[in-house]
Design a protein around this motif. Structure first.
Motif, PDB file in Angstrom:
ATOM      1  N   VAL A   9       0.871  -1.176   0.000  1.00 36.54           N
ATOM      2  CA  VAL A   9       0.000   0.000   0.000  1.00 36.54           C
ATOM      3  C   VAL A   9       0.905   1.222   0.000  1.00 36.54           C
ATOM      4  O   VAL A   9       1.808   1.331   0.834  1.00 36.54           O
ATOM      5  N   LEU A  10       0.685   2.130  -0.932  1.00 42.80           N
ATOM      6  CA  LEU A  10       1.460   3.365  -1.011  1.00 42.80           C
ATOM      7  C   LEU A  10       0.621   4.490  -0.418  1.00 42.80           C
ATOM      8  O   LEU A  10      -0.483   4.767  -0.895  1.00 42.80           O
ATOM      9  N   LEU A  27      -3.187  -1.706   9.455  1.00 40.82           N
ATOM     10  CA  LEU A  27      -2.538  -2.453   8.375  1.00 40.82           C
ATOM     11  C   LEU A  27      -1.314  -3.217   8.895  1.00 40.82           C
ATOM     12  O   LEU A  27      -1.040  -4.342   8.456  1.00 40.82           O
ATOM     13  N   ALA A  28      -0.594  -2.620   9.852  1.00 42.74           N
ATOM     14  CA  ALA A  28       0.563  -3.304  10.433  1.00 42.74           C
ATOM     15  C   ALA A  28       0.124  -4.564  11.184  1.00 42.74           C
ATOM     16  O   ALA A  28       0.773  -5.618  11.106  1.00 42.74           O
ATOM     17  N   GLU A  29      -0.981  -4.467  11.923  1.00 42.10           N
ATOM     18  CA  GLU A  29      -1.501  -5.624  12.640  1.00 42.10           C
ATOM     19  C   GLU A  29      -1.892  -6.739  11.673  1.00 42.10           C
ATOM     20  O   GLU A  29      -1.795  -7.925  12.004  1.00 42.10           O
ATOM     21  N   ARG A  30      -2.318  -6.362  10.476  1.00 41.88           N
ATOM     22  CA  ARG A  30      -2.702  -7.346   9.462  1.00 41.88           C
ATOM     23  C   ARG A  30      -1.511  -7.795   8.606  1.00 41.88           C
ATOM     24  O   ARG A  30      -1.696  -8.568   7.664  1.00 41.88           O
ATOM     25  N   HIS A 118      -5.578   0.369  -6.681  1.00 36.68           N
ATOM     26  CA  HIS A 118      -6.852   0.889  -6.189  1.00 36.68           C
ATOM     27  C   HIS A 118      -6.573   2.201  -5.462  1.00 36.68           C
ATOM     28  O   HIS A 118      -5.758   2.236  -4.525  1.00 36.68           O
ATOM     29  N   TYR A 119      -7.230   3.276  -5.875  1.00 37.07           N
ATOM     30  CA  TYR A 119      -6.969   4.598  -5.299  1.00 37.07           C
ATOM     31  C   TYR A 119      -8.060   4.992  -4.310  1.00 37.07           C
ATOM     32  O   TYR A 119      -9.251   4.842  -4.580  1.00 37.07           O
ATOM     33  N   VAL A 120      -7.635   5.547  -3.182  1.00 34.74           N
ATOM     34  CA  VAL A 120      -8.557   6.071  -2.166  1.00 34.74           C
ATOM     35  C   VAL A 120      -8.073   7.468  -1.776  1.00 34.74           C
ATOM     36  O   VAL A 120      -7.221   7.621  -0.919  1.00 34.74           O
ATOM     37  N   ASN A 121      -8.586   8.499  -2.448  1.00 31.53           N
ATOM     38  CA  ASN A 121      -9.213   8.516  -3.756  1.00 31.53           C
ATOM     39  C   ASN A 121      -8.162   8.815  -4.818  1.00 31.53           C
ATOM     40  O   ASN A 121      -7.066   9.278  -4.492  1.00 31.53           O
ATOM     41  N   HIS A 122      -8.542   8.623  -6.078  1.00 33.69           N
ATOM     42  CA  HIS A 122      -7.640   9.050  -7.132  1.00 33.69           C
ATOM     43  C   HIS A 122      -7.510  10.571  -7.059  1.00 33.69           C
ATOM     44  O   HIS A 122      -8.512  11.283  -6.919  1.00 33.69           O
ATOM     45  N   ALA A 313      -8.802   0.999   6.038  1.00 38.42           N
ATOM     46  CA  ALA A 313      -7.826  -0.099   6.001  1.00 38.42           C
ATOM     47  C   ALA A 313      -8.336  -1.246   5.142  1.00 38.42           C
ATOM     48  O   ALA A 313      -7.569  -1.852   4.370  1.00 38.42           O
ATOM     49  N   ASP A 314      -9.622  -1.556   5.245  1.00 43.86           N
ATOM     50  CA  ASP A 314     -10.198  -2.626   4.426  1.00 43.86           C
ATOM     51  C   ASP A 314     -10.074  -2.294   2.941  1.00 43.86           C
ATOM     52  O   ASP A 314      -9.743  -3.159   2.117  1.00 43.86           O
ATOM     53  N   GLN A 315     -10.365  -1.050   2.586  1.00 45.40           N
ATOM     54  CA  GLN A 315     -10.265  -0.642   1.177  1.00 45.40           C
ATOM     55  C   GLN A 315      -8.838  -0.760   0.666  1.00 45.40           C
ATOM     56  O   GLN A 315      -8.597  -1.240  -0.440  1.00 45.40           O
ATOM     57  N   LEU A 316      -7.880  -0.302   1.471  1.00 48.81           N
ATOM     58  CA  LEU A 316      -6.482  -0.345   1.050  1.00 48.81           C
ATOM     59  C   LEU A 316      -5.964  -1.773   0.974  1.00 48.81           C
ATOM     60  O   LEU A 316      -5.186  -2.114   0.081  1.00 48.81           O
TER      61      LEU A 316
END
Length: 322
Positions: A9-10, A27-30, A118-122, A313-316
């Motif tokens: 993820v960037l 995200l780190a926990e996942r 996948h962009y959040v958001n583009h 986090a789910d989206q990313l």
């Protein structure tokens, strides 16, 4: 939540953006790999970005002080709060302006064109969704109620509009343009305007006037995909942002018609995230005021903030739709 695709993820944001940390901890926990970059400054401090295009396809790399990232393996990009492209600090005048412009169009273009991410958001969708006239038109077409609004640089039209609406409307800036008086930064708040207060100075630029909504309270609705979190805001001020220490926030349910319209609005602008502001009347009618496609959200009550952080986090983590 499934594991989702591999790849990093960037996250594009400035180093002082503490809101981002709430999502990065999840995200780190996942065990989802993350690369954090502030393109407006990091590329002047040792980071390097390369992209190549040709008959063999598209490839690229981002090298930072701690890692090297294959840009073809980026699963998601979170465009959060990156610093503006100001150019290298050691340059002055025309040279710095030239470098800043090249960075905007070059670096900005590369990071907005990662195939398959996948962009959040583009960032380009963010920009399109920031124009208030487009917001109002899209909200109306999506099924949201919109207060009568006039955007004009004609003082006569503005005074007639104010007189037509019981003699009082509110004025809102069309953009949060930096403004200073005697060197001190000023904030232009939403305020009521009477017809006699509208002067010839309106002719200098477009002004947004809106019929006053007789509201019982405000609502901040934060949408991440189809997951909606809403907070009721009770404030003594017309513009609750003016004295946030005096406002009270409590969770509130979103009526189904509003939820459907909000999702239609996001689809129209191709957004994954949106921070919507509503005024709610004593009769329970929700009036759309605006939507910030990259609004702040971590100031809300703990359960709402936590819900939003997990939704982002789910989206990313999930990356692009396959």
């Amino acid at each position: 939540m499934t594991t989702g695709p591999s790849g990093s993820v960037l996250v594009l944001t400035n180093p002082d953006d503490v809101t981002t940390d709430l999502v990065l901890r999840i995200l780190a926990e996942r065990r989802v790999p993350v690369v954090r970059l502030d393109p407006g400054t990091d590329l002047h401090a040792g980071a390097a970005l390369t992209a190549a295009y040709g008959t063999g396809g598209q490839r690229g790399t981002l090298r930072t002080a701690s890692r090297e990232l294959d840009l073809t393996l980026v699963r998601s990009v979170w465009t959060r709060r990156p610093s503006p492209f100001d150019g290298p600090p050691e340059l002055d005048g025309q040279e710095r302006r030239f470098a800043a412009s090249q960075a905007l169009w070059g670096v900005g273009g590369i990071l907005a064109s990662l195939s398959g991410a996948h962009y959040v958001n583009h960032p380009w969708n963010n920009r399109a969704a920031e124009y208030k006239p487009a917001q109002l038109a899209t909200a109306r077409h999506s099924g949201l109620s919109v207060p009568d609004t006039l955007i004009t640089n004609d003082p006569r039209q503005a005074r007639e509009f104010a007189a037509l609406h019981a003699g009082a409307v509110v004025y809102k800036p069309l953009w949060n343009t930096p403004y200073a008086v005697d060197g001190r930064a000023q904030q232009v708040w939403v305020r009521e305007v009477r017809p006699h207060e509208i002067t010839a100075a309106v002719a200098a630029c477009p002004h947004l006037f809106q019929a006053t909504v007789e509201k019982a309270f405000d609502v901040r609705l934060t949408a991440v995909g189809n997951r909606l979190s809403a907070a009721r805001i009770d404030s003594p001020d017309l513009d609750w942002r003016q004295r946030q220490s005096l406002m009270e926030c409590t969770p509130i349910a979103v009526p189904d018609p509003v939820a459907r319209a909000v999702c239609a609005y996001l689809t129209a602008f191709r957004l994954t995230f949106g921070a919507f502001d509503f005024a709610v009347t004593p009769a329970g009618d929700w009036y759309f005021l605006e939507c910030n496609p990259n609004g702040q959200w971590a100031w809300q009550p703990g359960p709402i903030t936590e819900s939003i952080a997990h939704a982002i986090a789910d989206q990313l983590q999930k990356g692009p739709e396959l």
